[in-house]
Design a protein around this motif. Structure first.
Motif, short mmCIF file in Angstrom:
data_model
loop_
_atom_site.label_atom_id
_atom_site.label_comp_id
_atom_site.label_asym_id
_atom_site.label_seq_id
_atom_site.Cartn_x
_atom_site.Cartn_y
_atom_site.Cartn_z
N GLY A 432 0.81 -1.21 0.00
CA GLY A 432 0.00 0.00 0.00
C GLY A 432 0.85 1.26 0.00
O GLY A 432 0.53 2.24 -0.69
N LEU A 433 1.95 1.25 0.76
CA LEU A 433 2.85 2.40 0.80
C LEU A 433 3.51 2.63 -0.55
O LEU A 433 3.59 3.78 -1.04
CB LEU A 433 3.93 2.18 1.87
CG LEU A 433 5.02 3.25 1.97
CD1 LEU A 433 4.41 4.59 2.34
CD2 LEU A 433 6.09 2.82 2.97
N VAL A 434 3.97 1.56 -1.19
CA VAL A 434 4.61 1.70 -2.49
C VAL A 434 3.62 2.22 -3.54
O VAL A 434 3.95 3.09 -4.35
CB VAL A 434 5.22 0.35 -2.95
CG1 VAL A 434 5.78 0.46 -4.36
CG2 VAL A 434 6.31 -0.10 -1.98
N PHE A 435 2.40 1.71 -3.53
CA PHE A 435 1.39 2.20 -4.47
C PHE A 435 1.05 3.67 -4.20
O PHE A 435 0.80 4.43 -5.13
CB PHE A 435 0.12 1.35 -4.39
CG PHE A 435 0.21 0.05 -5.13
CD1 PHE A 435 0.58 0.01 -6.47
CD2 PHE A 435 -0.07 -1.15 -4.50
CE1 PHE A 435 0.67 -1.18 -7.16
CE2 PHE A 435 0.01 -2.35 -5.18
CZ PHE A 435 0.38 -2.37 -6.51
N TRP A 436 1.04 4.08 -2.94
CA TRP A 436 0.78 5.48 -2.61
C TRP A 436 1.88 6.37 -3.17
O TRP A 436 1.61 7.43 -3.74
CB TRP A 436 0.68 5.65 -1.10
CG TRP A 436 0.45 7.08 -0.68
CD1 TRP A 436 -0.74 7.74 -0.63
CD2 TRP A 436 1.46 8.02 -0.28
NE1 TRP A 436 -0.55 9.04 -0.21
CE2 TRP A 436 0.79 9.24 0.01
CE3 TRP A 436 2.84 7.95 -0.12
CZ2 TRP A 436 1.47 10.38 0.43
CZ3 TRP A 436 3.51 9.08 0.31
CH2 TRP A 436 2.85 10.27 0.57
N VAL A 437 3.13 5.93 -3.02
CA VAL A 437 4.25 6.69 -3.58
C VAL A 437 4.14 6.74 -5.09
O VAL A 437 4.38 7.77 -5.73
CB VAL A 437 5.60 6.07 -3.15
CG1 VAL A 437 6.76 6.70 -3.90
CG2 VAL A 437 5.79 6.21 -1.64
N SER A 438 3.76 5.60 -5.71
CA SER A 438 3.61 5.54 -7.16
C SER A 438 2.59 6.56 -7.66
O SER A 438 2.80 7.24 -8.66
CB SER A 438 3.21 4.13 -7.60
OG SER A 438 3.01 4.05 -8.98
N PHE A 442 4.96 9.75 -8.62
CA PHE A 442 5.17 9.51 -10.05
C PHE A 442 3.90 9.71 -10.87
O PHE A 442 3.94 9.68 -12.10
CB PHE A 442 5.71 8.10 -10.27
CG PHE A 442 7.01 7.84 -9.57
CD1 PHE A 442 8.19 8.41 -10.04
CD2 PHE A 442 7.07 7.05 -8.43
CE1 PHE A 442 9.39 8.17 -9.40
CE2 PHE A 442 8.27 6.81 -7.78
CZ PHE A 442 9.44 7.38 -8.26
N GLY A 443 2.75 9.88 -10.22
CA GLY A 443 1.50 10.10 -10.95
C GLY A 443 0.97 8.88 -11.66
O GLY A 443 0.16 9.00 -12.58
N HIS A 444 1.39 7.69 -11.23
CA HIS A 444 0.94 6.45 -11.87
C HIS A 444 -0.34 5.97 -11.19
O HIS A 444 -0.31 5.15 -10.28
CB HIS A 444 2.04 5.38 -11.79
CG HIS A 444 3.29 5.77 -12.48
ND1 HIS A 444 4.54 5.32 -12.10
CD2 HIS A 444 3.52 6.60 -13.53
CE1 HIS A 444 5.47 5.84 -12.89
NE2 HIS A 444 4.86 6.62 -13.76
N ARG A 445 -1.47 6.50 -11.64
CA ARG A 445 -2.73 6.22 -10.99
C ARG A 445 -3.46 5.02 -11.60
O ARG A 445 -4.38 4.48 -11.00
CB ARG A 445 -3.65 7.44 -11.06
CG ARG A 445 -3.06 8.66 -10.38
CD ARG A 445 -3.99 9.86 -10.44
NE ARG A 445 -3.40 11.00 -9.76
CZ ARG A 445 -3.46 11.19 -8.45
NH1 ARG A 445 -4.09 10.32 -7.69
NH2 ARG A 445 -2.90 12.25 -7.90
N TYR A 446 -3.08 4.62 -12.78
CA TYR A 446 -3.77 3.53 -13.48
C TYR A 446 -2.74 2.52 -13.98
O TYR A 446 -1.58 2.85 -14.21
CB TYR A 446 -4.58 4.06 -14.66
CG TYR A 446 -5.54 5.17 -14.29
CD1 TYR A 446 -6.79 4.88 -13.75
CD2 TYR A 446 -5.18 6.50 -14.45
CE1 TYR A 446 -7.67 5.89 -13.39
CE2 TYR A 446 -6.05 7.52 -14.09
CZ TYR A 446 -7.30 7.21 -13.56
OH TYR A 446 -8.15 8.21 -13.21
N ALA A 447 -3.20 1.29 -14.18
CA ALA A 447 -2.36 0.25 -14.77
C ALA A 447 -3.23 -0.57 -15.71
O ALA A 447 -3.44 -1.76 -15.53
CB ALA A 447 -1.75 -0.64 -13.68
#
Length: 637
Positions: A432-438, A442-447
């Motif tokens: 969860g922390l890594v995704f929050w940083v992403s 980095f603005g990576h909201r979608y995959a």
């Protein structure tokens, strides 16, 4: 719908049949698998928590006594004597691994793993995601009985991991989840191999012979094209019983059997037969006609997929939660928790799963990309891969199963179980922390795949049918050899007739050359016809004769469409026309189109069923939204 891999110039494509819907750009069988796994994660967590509460309640002895309940099946001199706990771990969990094996087989036969270039990055990541955690565990527990627990940290709980990604990961995680599922395919194969070999008893040779015969029987059934389910089910039961007697853990029977259950895309002839049978039943709703219609539908879909449809909900919503309920109940009273928190086994499991998976999978994937061994899926960033790697530290199901096999000592089992539970929490928080940083840094909201049409419709360049200035636009990426595109032509005719001059229909090329060997040549031929102003005439002729696309056939079609055949033949070798076709395929790639037919309503990719009624409703609702926006803009002015 035919679906394919990443498109680019000169690269092969693949396809398999599936209707659209749900997750954008994801084949329906895989999409269903992902959705079911994510949905079962919550129930799995509740079952584990309930087991912990019961095991630490004043009446906790009833928890242990329940799973020791004996059962006996005896036929003549043969007897099967298992308690309730063994029925779950050695019986029901075989069904779980059977489903995993069938999903692997489906992906290898007609899914993400048919393109071997997609395998390299997740394979490297999976291998390091196994080696690094095991090395960390053994560094903390290098010898003695505790060292046997190295297998506890190699597995990933797919259900828990995908559920956590859905909750804490990017807003549209479809591509990331596909990558993680591909990775866990290798993870599961290795984990089951470890269970079946490293943690098995002394081998029983006669039982091994029966196992081999059962596996041979599965191969023969698949080779003969047997489409009924019951022969496979019967052989799998025999295989399971033989594996129980052989000394190997039964989980290996489930995985290997799943790998041998055939998967294939519905063939055009089978689909046509099923359609004809269904129409006959519609006209004559009699029992025998309905029975034959049912058989026709079954024959069109592989045994693999039919079994998955039946078994997967049971494994996700019943078997795996029941397994967690039977194995996660650790009595933490009487100093057990304090002892576990001081144990190198506990912290070896936590470090192996949380740190080992994070570093092994994350750095393995990114390193493989840096070494140009492969690429990450379109729309997935390195930071999102690191988040998924962190959440892969949720070992749970496989880890709990191996704990029961690796340790004879109850204290070591309790310590390792506490480690697995702590690791599940730690891996979720780290992910969860890594995704929050992403997202935040980095603005990576979608995959997920793109959903917007990459190149706007240009009436001067595109092939437009209808009023070029019509308010409604429907774009199709199609393949002249794709049977689903051929079926769609009738539906499109109905859409055009109902909407009339309000609609412009645009056709762009997306030839799936790995399964449709004549598709690219047919697309070039259509462009050659366009040079003589006859694109749509030739388009219609090609779809009417999808099984006749050889060079001589194309010349005959050109004559039938009223073309100058000599000029047409010369144009077929013009590289500019091939570039035009491949430019369309590149725009499909950039637009997130992964199969044929793919439709865009306006500039947005259509997701879901593509029957006439659905597309008309979508087009008209888009027209209403546009009108409302114009009204709002006028009001603001």
């Amino acid at each position: 719908m035919a679906t394919r891999t990443r498109t680019s110039r000169g690269r092969g494509l693949r396809s398999y049949a599936t209707p659209s819907g749900g997750l954008s750009g994801v084949p329906s069988a895989l999409r269903s698998f992902l959705s079911t796994e994510a949905g079962g994660a919550g129930l799995l967590a509740v079952a584990a928590l309930a087991a912990l509460v019961w095991a630490n309640w004043p009446g906790s002895q009833t928890y242990a006594h329940l799973w020791e309940t004996p059962t006996l099946i005896e036929i003549g001199s043969w007897r099967l004597d298992l308690n309730l706990h063994e029925w779950i771990n050695d019986g029901l969990m075989v069904v779980f691994f059977l489903v995993v094996g069938m999903e692997v087989r489906r992906e290898l036969s007609m899914g993400e793993l048919t393109d071997r270039r997609r395998i390299v990055v997740p394979l490297v990541a999976a291998l390091l995601g196994i080696v690094v955690p095991a090395a960390i565990y053994l560094a903390l527990n290098p010898s003695g009985p505790a060292a046997a627990g190295w297998g506890v940290v190699i597995g990933t709980d797919t259900a828990f991991m995908l559920g956590a990604v859905a909750l804490l990961g990017p807003a549209c995680p479809a591509q990331l989840r596909i990558f993680l599922l591909t990775l866990t395919v290798f993870d599961d194969i290795v984990a089951v191999s470890v269970i079946g070999v490293a943690y098995s008893d002394e081998a029983n040779v006669p039982a091994l012979v029966v196992m081999a015969l059962a596996l041979l029987a599965l191969c023969v059934l698949g080779r003969l094209g047997v489409w009924r389910t019951w022969p496979y089910a019967l052989v799998i039961v025999v295989l399971w019983l033989a594996t129980l007697e052989s000394g190997l853990h039964p989980s290996i029977a489930g995985m290997v059997a799943g790998l041998l259950v055939p998967a294939y895309a519905p063939g055009r002839e089978a689909v046509d037969r099923a359609t004809t049978a269904f129409r006959s039943f519609r006209q004559s709703p009699l029992a025998d006609v309905g029975y034959h219609a049912k058989l026709g539908l079954q024959r069109a879909v592989s045994v693999n997929e039919r079994l998955q449809v039946v078994l997967h909900p049971w494994t996700s919503y019943v078997i795996v939660p029941l397994f967690a309920f039977a194995n996660a109940g650790v009595d933490l009273r009487g100093g057990v928790l304090q002892e576990a928190l001081r144990s190198s086994v506990t912290w070896g499991v936590v470090a192996g799963l949380v740190i080992g998976k994070f570093l092994g999978i994350g750095l393995g994937a990114i390193g493989a990309v840096r070494l140009r061994l492969g690429q990450l899926p379109q729309g997935v960033s390195p930071s999102q891969v690191m988040g998924g790697a962190a959440m892969s530290g949720i070992g749970f199901t496989v880890s709990l199963l191996i704990i029961g096999l690796a340790f004879d000592d109850a204290a070591l089992r309790s310590q390792a179980t506490v480690g697995v539970l702590l690791a599940a929490v730690g891996a979720t928080l780290l992910g969860g922390l890594v995704f929050w940083v992403s997202r935040s840094v980095f603005g990576h909201r979608y995959a997920s795949l793109p959903t917007v049409l990459d190149r706007p419709v240009d009436p001067e360049r595109d092939h437009v049918r209808g009023n070029p200035d019509a308010p409604l636009t429907l774009v199709e990426y199609g393949d002249f050899e794709c049977p689903f595109c051929g079926k769609a032509t009738g539906m499109l005719r109905e859409v055009r007739e109902q909407l009339g001059d309000r609609l412009r229909y645009v056709f762009r090329h997306l030839p799936l050359t790995d399964v449709h060997p004549h598709a690219e040549e047919a697309a070039v031929a259509a462009e050659a016809a366009a040079r003589q102003g006859k694109f749509w005439e030739f388009h219609d002729v090609l779809f009417e004769n999808q099984d006749q696309l050889e060079f001589e056939d194309l010349l005959g079609h050109a004559d039938r469409a009223g073309l100058d055949v000599e000029r047409f033949a010369r144009d077929l070798s013009d590289p500019e026309l091939l570039e035009r076709v491949r430019a369309d395929a590149d725009s499909a790639e950039a637009s997130g189109a992964r199969g044929t037919p793919t439709f865009f309503v306006g500039d947005r990719r259509h997701i879901g069923a593509y029957d006439a009624r659905t597309l008309i409703a979508e087009l008209e609702s888009g027209e209403l939204r546009a009108a409302d926006e114009e009204t709002e803009d006028a009001g603001r002015d």
